[in-house]
Enzyme design. Structure first.
Site, short mmCIF file in Angstrom:
data_model
loop_
_atom_site.label_atom_id
_atom_site.label_comp_id
_atom_site.label_asym_id
_atom_site.label_seq_id
_atom_site.Cartn_x
_atom_site.Cartn_y
_atom_site.Cartn_z
N SER A 62 0.82 -1.21 0.00
CA SER A 62 0.00 0.00 0.00
C SER A 62 0.85 1.26 0.00
O SER A 62 2.03 1.25 0.36
CB SER A 62 -0.91 0.02 1.23
OG SER A 62 -1.73 -1.11 1.23
N1 SAM Z 1 0.12 -5.48 4.29
C1 SAM Z 1 0.83 -5.69 3.06
C2 SAM Z 1 2.16 -5.02 3.04
O1 SAM Z 1 2.54 -4.37 4.03
O2 SAM Z 1 2.87 -5.20 2.04
C3 SAM Z 1 0.06 -5.30 1.84
C4 SAM Z 1 -1.01 -6.22 1.56
S1 SAM Z 1 -1.69 -6.34 -0.04
C5 SAM Z 1 -2.50 -4.78 -0.25
C6 SAM Z 1 -2.99 -7.50 0.37
C7 SAM Z 1 -2.50 -8.89 0.64
O3 SAM Z 1 -3.58 -9.66 1.16
C8 SAM Z 1 -1.99 -9.60 -0.60
O4 SAM Z 1 -0.69 -10.03 -0.40
C9 SAM Z 1 -2.96 -10.79 -0.74
O5 SAM Z 1 -2.37 -11.95 -1.27
C10 SAM Z 1 -3.40 -10.98 0.71
N2 SAM Z 1 -4.66 -11.72 0.90
C11 SAM Z 1 -5.81 -11.67 0.17
N3 SAM Z 1 -6.73 -12.51 0.69
C12 SAM Z 1 -6.15 -13.08 1.79
C13 SAM Z 1 -6.60 -14.02 2.76
N4 SAM Z 1 -7.82 -14.57 2.74
N5 SAM Z 1 -5.75 -14.39 3.74
C14 SAM Z 1 -4.50 -13.87 3.79
N6 SAM Z 1 -4.02 -12.98 2.90
C15 SAM Z 1 -4.84 -12.58 1.92
#
Ligand code: SAM
Length: 217
Positions: A62
């Protein structure tokens, strides 16, 4: 790295000036863990830009202002038990660990990103972030209940297991809305007597939360 550190310090200063970073603790956490430590080499020169950046597997880390807003809303403090859903690069988890001065549990559904985050965290010298592979819409029962849960992907609705795993008096930060990168950010509180209160913060844009209590992949 010196040039990147300088650019990052300027970004942090402008987030403070704009009133987005409000607390000294968040400012210090941002300075300690610059975003360029959590992106691939080819994106490092852009890490100070206030926009999301690509990470492997078609996901994103983000924008700095978005991460700061969510951390301010979470009102983290030392000793809090925190779960993050959506590890991605590991950057937000590193900041959380710095703010709670202790262990943080974070779940990621994509194996490649679990490896990516673990590598970034190790190289940044972060020792108290525990990255697990799994479906974060189901929470992470072994370490529940949590005083804070921070979800960094957009959900169709607040996943029930996350509400169950939230401690009374606890707070959940989560984007809820459409599948295609447009949601509202919610601060969800569980009162001491177990009632749920939701407050809408405003419009945000996250990749989808995919899982049993999220979007279907
Ligand atoms: N917090 C992260 C960072 O600091 O880089 C950014 C996160 S990114 C916007 C969203 C993440 O959520 C992605 O890596 C995606 O694969 C993960 N995601 C989506 N659905 C998920 C789930 N059900 N459980 C765990 N992770 C999930």
């Amino acid at each position: 790295m010196e040039k990147l550190d300088g650019l990052w310090r300027r970004r942090v200063a402008s987030l403070v000036r704009e009133g987005i970073i409000k607390s000294a603790a968040i400012r210090e956490a941002f300075l300690r863990y610059p975003r360029h430590l959590f992106v691939e080499k080819r994106y490092r020169d852009y890490a100070h830009v206030d926009e999301p950046l690509p990470i492997p597997a078609g996901q994103t880390v983000s924008a700095p202002h978005m991460v700061a807003i969510m951390l301010e809303l979470a009102e983290l403090g030392p000793g809090m038990n925190v779960l993050e859903v959506g590890t991605g690069s590991g950057w937000n988890a590193a900041l959380i660990a710095e703010l709670v001065k202790g262990d943080v549990y974070t779940i990621e559904r994509i194996p490649e990103l679990v490896e990516f985050a673990r590598r970034n965290l190790e190289q940044a010298g972060v020792k108290n972030v525990h990255v697990f592979l799994g479906d974060g819409t189901k929470g992470f029962p072994p370490k529940a209940p949590y005083e804070r849960i921070i979800v960094t992907a957009g959900a169709p609705k607040v996943p029930e297991p996350l509400l169950e795993q939230l401690k009374p008096g606890g707070r959940l930060i989560i984007p809820v809305g459409g599948h295609h990168l447009w949601q509202d950010l919610y601060v969800v509180e569980k009162t001491e007597d177990g009632r749920i209160r939701k407050k809408r913060w405003g419009g945000v844009a996250f990749v989808p939360l995919i899982g049993e209590h999220g979007w279907r992949g």
